[in-house]
Design an enzyme around this catalytic site. Structure first.
Site, PDB file in Angstrom:
ATOM      1  N   ASN A   9       1.221  -1.578   0.526  1.00  0.00           N
ATOM      2  CA  ASN A   9       0.045  -0.017   0.433  1.00  0.00           C
ATOM      3  C   ASN A   9       0.638   1.297   0.047  1.00  0.00           C
ATOM      4  O   ASN A   9       1.646   1.865   0.812  1.00  0.00           O
ATOM      5  CB  ASN A   9      -0.619   0.068   1.094  1.00  0.00           C
ATOM      6  CG  ASN A   9      -1.743   1.503   1.093  1.00  0.00           C
ATOM      7  OD1 ASN A   9      -1.779   2.211   0.872  1.00  0.00           O
ATOM      8  ND2 ASN A   9      -2.565   1.646   2.616  1.00  0.00           N
ATOM      9  N   LYS A  11      -0.046   4.395  -0.220  1.00  0.00           N
ATOM     10  CA  LYS A  11      -0.733   5.495   0.227  1.00  0.00           C
ATOM     11  C   LYS A  11      -0.579   6.748  -0.631  1.00  0.00           C
ATOM     12  O   LYS A  11      -0.792   6.423  -2.295  1.00  0.00           O
ATOM     13  CB  LYS A  11       0.196   5.666   2.159  1.00  0.00           C
ATOM     14  CG  LYS A  11      -0.455   4.195   3.016  1.00  0.00           C
ATOM     15  CD  LYS A  11       0.117   4.647   4.247  1.00  0.00           C
ATOM     16  CE  LYS A  11       0.261   3.459   5.006  1.00  0.00           C
ATOM     17  NZ  LYS A  11      -0.083   3.282   6.324  1.00  0.00           N
ATOM     18  N   HIS A  94     -10.004   1.372   4.989  1.00  0.00           N
ATOM     19  CA  HIS A  94      -8.288   1.094   5.601  1.00  0.00           C
ATOM     20  C   HIS A  94      -8.917   2.190   7.025  1.00  0.00           C
ATOM     21  O   HIS A  94      -9.515   3.510   6.699  1.00  0.00           O
ATOM     22  CB  HIS A  94      -7.232   1.653   4.784  1.00  0.00           C
ATOM     23  CG  HIS A  94      -5.812   1.949   5.437  1.00  0.00           C
ATOM     24  ND1 HIS A  94      -5.328   2.803   5.812  1.00  0.00           N
ATOM     25  CD2 HIS A  94      -4.840   1.033   4.559  1.00  0.00           C
ATOM     26  CE1 HIS A  94      -3.917   2.146   6.422  1.00  0.00           C
ATOM     27  NE2 HIS A  94      -3.727   1.340   5.837  1.00  0.00           N
ATOM     28  N   GLU A  96      -6.824   4.529   7.810  1.00  0.00           N
ATOM     29  CA  GLU A  96      -6.365   6.311   7.555  1.00  0.00           C
ATOM     30  C   GLU A  96      -7.467   6.532   6.739  1.00  0.00           C
ATOM     31  O   GLU A  96      -7.823   7.714   6.976  1.00  0.00           O
ATOM     32  CB  GLU A  96      -5.171   6.272   6.801  1.00  0.00           C
ATOM     33  CG  GLU A  96      -3.765   5.932   7.860  1.00  0.00           C
ATOM     34  CD  GLU A  96      -2.474   5.620   7.289  1.00  0.00           C
ATOM     35  OE1 GLU A  96      -2.917   5.875   5.532  1.00  0.00           O
ATOM     36  OE2 GLU A  96      -2.071   5.095   7.132  1.00  0.00           O
ATOM     37  N   GLU A 166      -4.850  -4.491  10.868  1.00  0.00           N
ATOM     38  CA  GLU A 166      -4.053  -3.542  10.938  1.00  0.00           C
ATOM     39  C   GLU A 166      -4.185  -3.373  12.286  1.00  0.00           C
ATOM     40  O   GLU A 166      -4.699  -2.217  11.835  1.00  0.00           O
ATOM     41  CB  GLU A 166      -3.527  -2.688   9.320  1.00  0.00           C
ATOM     42  CG  GLU A 166      -4.213  -3.230   8.202  1.00  0.00           C
ATOM     43  CD  GLU A 166      -2.680  -1.931   7.473  1.00  0.00           C
ATOM     44  OE1 GLU A 166      -1.793  -2.715   6.579  1.00  0.00           O
ATOM     45  OE2 GLU A 166      -3.937  -1.225   7.280  1.00  0.00           O
ATOM     46  N   GLY A 172       2.958   2.339  10.902  1.00  0.00           N
ATOM     47  CA  GLY A 172       3.463   3.727  10.504  1.00  0.00           C
ATOM     48  C   GLY A 172       4.770   4.060  11.429  1.00  0.00           C
ATOM     49  O   GLY A 172       5.207   5.159  11.960  1.00  0.00           O
ATOM     50  N   SER A 213       3.818  -2.355  10.507  1.00  0.00           N
ATOM     51  CA  SER A 213       5.437  -2.226  10.416  1.00  0.00           C
ATOM     52  C   SER A 213       5.749  -2.811   9.936  1.00  0.00           C
ATOM     53  O   SER A 213       6.551  -3.427  10.956  1.00  0.00           O
ATOM     54  CB  SER A 213       6.175  -1.866  12.379  1.00  0.00           C
ATOM     55  OG  SER A 213       4.803  -0.518  11.681  1.00  0.00           O
TER      56      SER A 213
END
Ligand code: 13P
Length: 252
Positions: A9, A11, A94, A96, A166, A172, A213
């Site tokens: 991904n 992003k 996701h 985010e 996730e 991240g 990560s």
């Protein structure tokens, strides 16, 4: 046996020029790792060039989001058939998008049903916040996201769904979940819920990826777990050597 899937991904990273560069760095190394399914999810603006570059390779392409409607007055959105022009996969829900763009289990569900209709392989993301993790609410959060997000799917489509666990605290941050913790969430929370929804046979066919990560150093630990069927990789998917190493670990 579930074939492992490693998906990158990207992003909101890589313009067209940078996409071409990264793809040429990835292509041969990634193409030869046939033991695992590989997919890349660049931004929408790079899908056209990425589709051209990946033609004839064994590497799949995915979008990072889409709208559920087929067309119309939805400024700034991309429809399932537009995604399907280039992609075999689409990431849905996701964290985010849930955090910054108001996605809910309800919109995720609409998108999932649209993916089913468009014959796209959906990668549906679930996961708890740090506060929820610390409060011991992981099961409750993840089970609810699966039940609400995956409802109404046709039995024949269910095995096509990919779930990505996730944990938000691992995304991240460089602080991945332990492989044991991820295995417990996949094997004791997510797969039993999938079995409840779709039956045991479909639940056993559905791939559950871990994301947060993942890197070349920790990937093999995750892939050694019985219910971790691959990875959804963010930061490390932007580095060709790292991502190829992760795909190789999945293929072993
Ligand atoms: P990182 O691998 O950068 O932690 O991102 C994970 C992720 O969000 C993939 O979708």
């Amino acid at each position: 046996m579930r074939k492992k899937l490693v998906a990158g991904n990207w992003k909101m990273n890589k313009n067209v020029v940078e996409t071409r560069e990264l793809l040429s760095a990835l292509a041969s190394g990634l193409d030869s790792v046939g033991g695992a399914e590989r997919a890349l999810c660049p931004p929408f603006t790079s899908l056209f060039v990425a589709a051209e570059a990946l033609t004839g390779t064994g590497i799949g392409l995915g979008a990072q989001n889409m709208h559920w409607e087929e067309k119309g007055a939805f400024t700034g959105e991309i429809s399932p058939s537009m995604v399907k022009e280039f992609c075999a996969y689409v990431i849905l829900g996701h964290s985010e998008r849930r955090m910054y763009f108001g996605e809910t289990d309800e919109t995720v569900n609409k998108k999932l049903l649209a993916a089913q209709k468009a014959d796209l392989t959906p990668v549906v993301c679930v996961g708890e916040t740090l506060a929820q993790y610390e409060a011991g609410e992981t099961r409750q959060v993840v089970v609810e996201q699966i039940r609400a997000g995956l409802q109404g799917v046709a039995p024949e489509f269910a095995p096509r769904i990919v779930v990505a666990y996730e944990p938000i605290w691992a995304i991240g941050t460089g602080k991945a979940s332990s492989a044991e913790n991820a295995q417990a969430v996949h094997g004791e929370m997510i797969r039993p819920t999938l079995s409840e929804l779709f039956g045991e046979e479909a639940a056993q066919a559905i791939r559950i990826l871990y994301g947060g990560s993942v890197n070349a150093a920790n990937a093999a630990d995750f892939f050694a777990q019985p219910d971790i069927d691959g990875a959804l990789v963010g930061g490390a998917s932007l580095k060709a050597d790292e991502f190829i190493a992760i795909a190789k670990a999945a293929a072993e």
